[in-house]
Design an enzyme around this catalytic site. Structure first.
Site, PDB file in Angstrom:
ATOM      1  N   LYS A 114     -13.497  -1.867  -1.594  1.00 20.40           N
ATOM      2  CA  LYS A 114     -13.194  -0.783  -2.531  1.00 20.40           C
ATOM      3  C   LYS A 114     -13.459  -1.149  -3.995  1.00 20.40           C
ATOM      4  CE  LYS A 114      -9.498   1.439   0.138  1.00 20.40           C
ATOM      5  NZ  LYS A 114      -8.113   1.943   0.044  1.00 20.40           N
ATOM      6  N   ASP A 142      -7.023   8.154  -2.626  1.00 21.96           N
ATOM      7  CA  ASP A 142      -5.698   7.661  -2.216  1.00 21.96           C
ATOM      8  C   ASP A 142      -4.565   8.330  -3.011  1.00 21.96           C
ATOM      9  OD1 ASP A 142      -6.455   6.013  -0.166  1.00 21.96           O
ATOM     10  OD2 ASP A 142      -6.602   4.208  -1.408  1.00 21.96           O
TER      11      ASP A 142
HETATM   12  P1  NAP Z   1      -3.453  -4.951  -0.260  1.00 24.25           P
HETATM   13  O1  NAP Z   1      -4.251  -4.534  -1.439  1.00 24.25           O
HETATM   14  O2  NAP Z   1      -3.886  -6.105   0.564  1.00 24.25           O
HETATM   15  O3  NAP Z   1      -1.933  -5.209  -0.769  1.00 24.25           O
HETATM   16  C1  NAP Z   1      -0.971  -5.724   0.124  1.00 24.25           C
HETATM   17  C2  NAP Z   1       0.409  -5.713  -0.545  1.00 24.25           C
HETATM   18  O4  NAP Z   1       1.365  -6.132   0.443  1.00 24.25           O
HETATM   19  C3  NAP Z   1       0.560  -6.658  -1.727  1.00 24.25           C
HETATM   20  O5  NAP Z   1       1.462  -6.101  -2.643  1.00 24.25           O
HETATM   21  C4  NAP Z   1       1.161  -7.912  -1.074  1.00 24.25           C
HETATM   22  O6  NAP Z   1       1.957  -8.684  -1.962  1.00 24.25           O
HETATM   23  C5  NAP Z   1       2.068  -7.291  -0.048  1.00 24.25           C
HETATM   24  N1  NAP Z   1       2.313  -8.211   1.069  1.00 24.25           N
HETATM   25  C6  NAP Z   1       1.439  -8.553   2.050  1.00 24.25           C
HETATM   26  N2  NAP Z   1       2.008  -9.423   2.896  1.00 24.25           N
HETATM   27  C7  NAP Z   1       3.277  -9.658   2.442  1.00 24.25           C
HETATM   28  C8  NAP Z   1       4.359 -10.445   2.882  1.00 24.25           C
HETATM   29  N3  NAP Z   1       4.268 -11.206   3.984  1.00 24.25           N
HETATM   30  N4  NAP Z   1       5.516 -10.430   2.173  1.00 24.25           N
HETATM   31  C9  NAP Z   1       5.632  -9.660   1.057  1.00 24.25           C
HETATM   32  N5  NAP Z   1       4.626  -8.875   0.588  1.00 24.25           N
HETATM   33  C10 NAP Z   1       3.465  -8.870   1.270  1.00 24.25           C
HETATM   34  O7  NAP Z   1      -3.311  -3.732   0.786  1.00 24.25           O
HETATM   35  P2  NAP Z   1      -3.386  -2.168   0.469  1.00 24.25           P
HETATM   36  O8  NAP Z   1      -4.763  -1.698   0.644  1.00 24.25           O
HETATM   37  O9  NAP Z   1      -2.680  -1.915  -0.808  1.00 24.25           O
HETATM   38  O10 NAP Z   1      -2.551  -1.567   1.715  1.00 24.25           O
HETATM   39  C11 NAP Z   1      -1.152  -1.762   1.821  1.00 24.25           C
HETATM   40  C12 NAP Z   1      -0.618  -0.976   3.015  1.00 24.25           C
HETATM   41  O11 NAP Z   1      -0.808   0.419   2.802  1.00 24.25           O
HETATM   42  C13 NAP Z   1      -1.322  -1.292   4.339  1.00 24.25           C
HETATM   43  O12 NAP Z   1      -0.347  -1.301   5.360  1.00 24.25           O
HETATM   44  C14 NAP Z   1      -2.279  -0.118   4.541  1.00 24.25           C
HETATM   45  O13 NAP Z   1      -2.535   0.153   5.902  1.00 24.25           O
HETATM   46  C15 NAP Z   1      -1.459   1.000   3.927  1.00 24.25           C
HETATM   47  N6  NAP Z   1      -2.306   2.121   3.427  1.00 24.25           N
HETATM   48  C16 NAP Z   1      -2.086   3.344   3.974  1.00 24.25           C
HETATM   49  C17 NAP Z   1      -2.822   4.413   3.530  1.00 24.25           C
HETATM   50  C18 NAP Z   1      -2.568   5.773   4.144  1.00 24.25           C
HETATM   51  O14 NAP Z   1      -3.400   6.659   3.949  1.00 24.25           O
HETATM   52  N7  NAP Z   1      -1.463   5.965   4.841  1.00 24.25           N
HETATM   53  C19 NAP Z   1      -3.788   4.263   2.525  1.00 24.25           C
HETATM   54  C20 NAP Z   1      -3.974   2.985   1.976  1.00 24.25           C
HETATM   55  C21 NAP Z   1      -3.213   1.909   2.451  1.00 24.25           C
HETATM   56  P3  NAP Z   1       1.317  -9.827  -2.909  1.00 24.25           P
HETATM   57  O15 NAP Z   1       0.791  -9.127  -4.113  1.00 24.25           O
HETATM   58  O16 NAP Z   1       2.450 -10.726  -3.188  1.00 24.25           O
HETATM   59  O17 NAP Z   1       0.224 -10.489  -2.102  1.00 24.25           O
END
Ligand code: NAP
Length: 268
Positions: free
Chosen positions: A34, A70
């Site tokens: 992205k 998003d």
């Molecule tokens: P990302 O950019 O990889 O961000 C992941 C986030 O989760 C970061 O804030 C990370 O914290 C935190 N995290 C990951 N593992 C962790 C752990 N073990 N303990 C504490 N914090 C943790 O991912 P993203 O694209 O933002 O997506 C995040 C979630 O949203 C995913 O589950 C995705 O499937 C969902 N999502 C859903 C939609 C929808 O349409 N429903 C759209 C987009 C995303 P750190 O900064 O500390 O690493």
């Protein structure tokens, strides 16, 4: 026709250039493409510019137009469920791409936002970068998980959004909220995770009388917005939602059967 193509990061430019030659209308992009894709666009929509990330590409005569659906997907999902975002007091867990879109949407609605994230520096960077396009971000707060700031923000909030991957399969026993006793009736809890649809957070929130919304609505609405960008027509979100729910039903029942098989063989 909607097809999935796994693309290695070093091949992203070539893959995007190939979309016009293949006669494609457009593509959706997901992690890890992205942010990198913004470089290869001829034009960026305001949301993609503000978020520094593209999830929808439209192939135009002049080149590639990059947008990000998003934030609008989150807004439409909230609206569909009757959640009032205007002036809401919101706690957002996470500081990745999804959290950035949610915070952007909430600030546009004048919400009072606290971002809780494992890595505080990521939450600070998110707000600093948004502040360059949205001065209101300067008023948003950050808090560490387990801190008194998180506790106080939860006590006074009417909306909680999980934008971390905590609770997502296979880590279904995890939740971003370590103090479920702070969840209460009157609070809306939106979990962006949709695999599974009933996350641990939503189960705990439901037990305490919160209004619970899973990630399916946002998934459908951000996809519907991509459809509008590609074809300029209103898609049937009812049909889209049914397709998503059916796919997730099939996936969840397949997982349940596989788990039964493992339990059976262990018992033998
Ligand atoms: P990302 O950019 O990889 O961000 C992941 C986030 O989760 C970061 O804030 C990370 O914290 C935190 N995290 C990951 N593992 C962790 C752990 N073990 N303990 C504490 N914090 C943790 O991912 P993203 O694209 O933002 O997506 C995040 C979630 O949203 C995913 O589950 C995705 O499937 C969902 N999502 C859903 C939609 C929808 O349409 N429903 C759209 C987009 C995303 P750190 O900064 O500390 O690493």
């Amino acid at each position: 026709m909607y097809l999935a193509f796994p693309v290695r990061p070093e091949r992203l430019r070539k893959a995007l250039e190939g979309t016009a030659a293949l006669g494609m209308v457009g593509v959706n992009l997901t992690v890890p493409h992205k942010v990198a894709a913004t470089e290869f666009m001829h034009e960026l929509a305001p949301a993609a510019q503000a978020l520094g990330a593209v999830n929808t590409v439209r192939v135009d005569e002049n080149g590639l137009y990059g947008d990000n659906t998003d934030a609008v997907g989150f807004l439409l999902a909230a609206r569909e469920d009757g959640v009032v975002l205007r002036d809401a007091r919101a706690v957002v867990y996470g500081a990745g791409g999804a959290a950035r879109a949610v915070v952007y949407a909430l600030l546009a609605e004048h919400a009072d936002v606290t971002v809780v994230n494992r890595t505080i520096a990521h939450a600070e960077t998110l707000l600093n970068e948004l502040a360059s396009v949205m001065p209101r971000a300067c008023a948003a707060k950050v808090a560490a998980p387990g801190s008194s700031e998180e506790r106080d923000a939860l006590r006074s909030s009417d909306l909680l959004v999980n934008a971390t991957s905590l609770g997502m399969s296979p880590n279904v026993d995890t939740s971003p909220v370590n103090r479920p006793d702070l969840l209460r009736a009157g609070m809306t809890v939106m979990d962006l995770v949709y695999r599974p649809r009933r996350t641990r957070l939503l189960v705990e929130a439901g037990e305490r009388g919160c209004r619970c919304i899973n990630g399916v609505s946002m998934l459908v609405h951000q996809g519907a917005e991509s459809f509008r960008i590609w074809f300029g027509i209103e898609p049937n979100t009812f049909v889209m939602r049914n397709a998503v729910e059916s796919a997730l039903d099939a996936e969840e029942s397949h997982n349940a059967t596989s788990n039964d098989a493992v339990a059976g063989s262990m018992a033998v």
